[in-house]
Design a protein around this motif. Structure first.
Motif, mmCIF file in Angstrom:
data_model
loop_
_atom_site.group_PDB
_atom_site.id
_atom_site.type_symbol
_atom_site.label_atom_id
_atom_site.label_comp_id
_atom_site.label_asym_id
_atom_site.label_seq_id
_atom_site.Cartn_x
_atom_site.Cartn_y
_atom_site.Cartn_z
ATOM 1 N N CYS A 112 -13.210 -8.615 -1.151
ATOM 2 C CA CYS A 112 -12.734 -9.667 -0.263
ATOM 3 C C CYS A 112 -11.219 -9.777 -0.262
ATOM 4 O O CYS A 112 -10.643 -10.252 0.689
ATOM 5 N N ASP A 113 -10.570 -9.323 -1.314
ATOM 6 C CA ASP A 113 -9.115 -9.344 -1.364
ATOM 7 C C ASP A 113 -8.557 -7.950 -1.119
ATOM 8 O O ASP A 113 -7.618 -7.508 -1.771
ATOM 9 N N THR A 114 -9.163 -7.268 -0.179
ATOM 10 C CA THR A 114 -8.752 -5.912 0.176
ATOM 11 C C THR A 114 -8.291 -5.895 1.621
ATOM 12 O O THR A 114 -8.931 -6.464 2.498
ATOM 13 N N MET A 115 -7.169 -5.231 1.847
ATOM 14 C CA MET A 115 -6.667 -5.025 3.206
ATOM 15 C C MET A 115 -6.450 -3.528 3.383
ATOM 16 O O MET A 115 -6.236 -2.803 2.409
ATOM 17 N N PHE A 116 -6.496 -3.097 4.620
ATOM 18 C CA PHE A 116 -6.324 -1.676 4.903
ATOM 19 C C PHE A 116 -4.892 -1.376 5.320
ATOM 20 O O PHE A 116 -4.196 -2.232 5.858
ATOM 21 N N HIS A 117 -4.471 -0.133 5.056
ATOM 22 C CA HIS A 117 -3.179 0.351 5.545
ATOM 23 C C HIS A 117 -3.395 1.668 6.275
ATOM 24 O O HIS A 117 -4.457 2.284 6.168
ATOM 25 N N ASP A 118 -2.399 2.078 7.006
ATOM 26 C CA ASP A 118 -2.507 3.276 7.831
ATOM 27 C C ASP A 118 -2.046 4.549 7.135
ATOM 28 O O ASP A 118 -1.932 5.591 7.756
ATOM 29 N N GLY A 119 -1.752 4.469 5.852
ATOM 30 C CA GLY A 119 -1.264 5.630 5.123
ATOM 31 C C GLY A 119 0.250 5.709 5.087
ATOM 32 O O GLY A 119 0.818 6.513 4.350
ATOM 33 N N GLN A 120 0.912 4.882 5.870
ATOM 34 C CA GLN A 120 2.372 4.888 5.943
ATOM 35 C C GLN A 120 2.996 3.577 5.474
ATOM 36 O O GLN A 120 3.981 3.586 4.762
ATOM 37 N N THR A 121 2.402 2.458 5.906
ATOM 38 C CA THR A 121 3.004 1.152 5.644
ATOM 39 C C THR A 121 1.939 0.099 5.324
ATOM 40 O O THR A 121 0.758 0.283 5.625
ATOM 41 N N ILE A 122 2.402 -0.988 4.728
ATOM 42 C CA ILE A 122 1.583 -2.175 4.554
ATOM 43 C C ILE A 122 2.378 -3.358 5.110
ATOM 44 O O ILE A 122 3.608 -3.317 5.131
ATOM 45 N N ASP A 123 1.679 -4.373 5.585
ATOM 46 C CA ASP A 123 2.347 -5.571 6.085
ATOM 47 C C ASP A 123 2.119 -6.694 5.080
ATOM 48 O O ASP A 123 1.090 -7.376 5.093
ATOM 49 N N LEU A 124 3.081 -6.851 4.191
ATOM 50 C CA LEU A 124 2.980 -7.847 3.134
ATOM 51 C C LEU A 124 3.030 -9.266 3.696
ATOM 52 O O LEU A 124 2.350 -10.156 3.213
ATOM 53 N N GLY A 125 3.819 -9.483 4.742
ATOM 54 C CA GLY A 125 3.894 -10.798 5.374
ATOM 55 C C GLY A 125 2.557 -11.221 5.953
ATOM 56 O O GLY A 125 2.142 -12.375 5.819
#
Length: 176
Positions: A112-125
């Motif tokens: 439930c505390d998992t978010m996906f990224h595209d392999g390049q970046t994450i959006d911390l905001g």
């Protein structure tokens, strides 16, 4: 990953590095106004986060805290209900799964505390914004709420008397 989120703070995965990296985020006026609209808030005076990023075996882990000074609308009177938040954040960013056709993903409690990224970046905001949204009181009540709800005929839990099969269950519970 290009985002148009209100409180976007994109981090390149290559910038995370092999050691823990600390970041401080603070929502500016425009971001706070956007988040107020998104979460239907009466006010968002401040939103700040202090986050550490580090790689683990499965992805990037963001840990830290966010604080917020806000007001939500009362569910009965629509008056602003002030709130201060100080919440822990622990989110794992993992690569977005490649899906061919329709695939049903099963999530466990830890996911439930998992978010996906595209392999390049994450959006911390965006992660902080979603954490804020999850921490909001779903039924904020002003001091006048109970009186207004009672006048509208809404019963409190104490006023509800179980009937039928439920009444028998209440008697069983009272005996224990």
């Amino acid at each position: 990953m290009v985002t148009t989120n209100e409180f976007s703070h994109v981090i390149k995965l290559s910038e995370v590095g092999s050691h823990s990296r600390k970041l401080q985020l603070s929502a500016d006026d425009a971001a706070r106004a956007g988040l107020m609209a998104r979460f239907d808030l009466a006010a968002l005076v401040s939103l700040q986060a202090e986050i550490s990023l580090a790689f683990d075996a499965e992805g990037v882990v963001a840990t830290g805290r966010f604080t917020a000074d806000l007001a939500q609308y009362c569910i009965a009177s629509h008056d602003p209900v002030p709130a201060k938040m100080d919440e822990a954040i622990h989110i794992r960013f993992i690569p977005e799964p490649v899906v061919n056709g329709e695939v049903e993903l099963e999530l466990e409690a830890d996911d439930c505390d998992t978010m996906f990224h595209d392999g390049q970046t994450i959006d911390l905001g965006e992660a902080v914004a979603q954490s804020l949204g999850l921490a909001l009181n779903p039924y904020p009540r002003s001091p006048e709420a109970e009186k207004m709800l009672k006048a509208a005929g809404v019963k409190s839990e104490e006023d509800v008397i179980p009937t039928g099969a439920l009444a028998g269950l209440k008697d069983l519970l009272a005996k224990k």
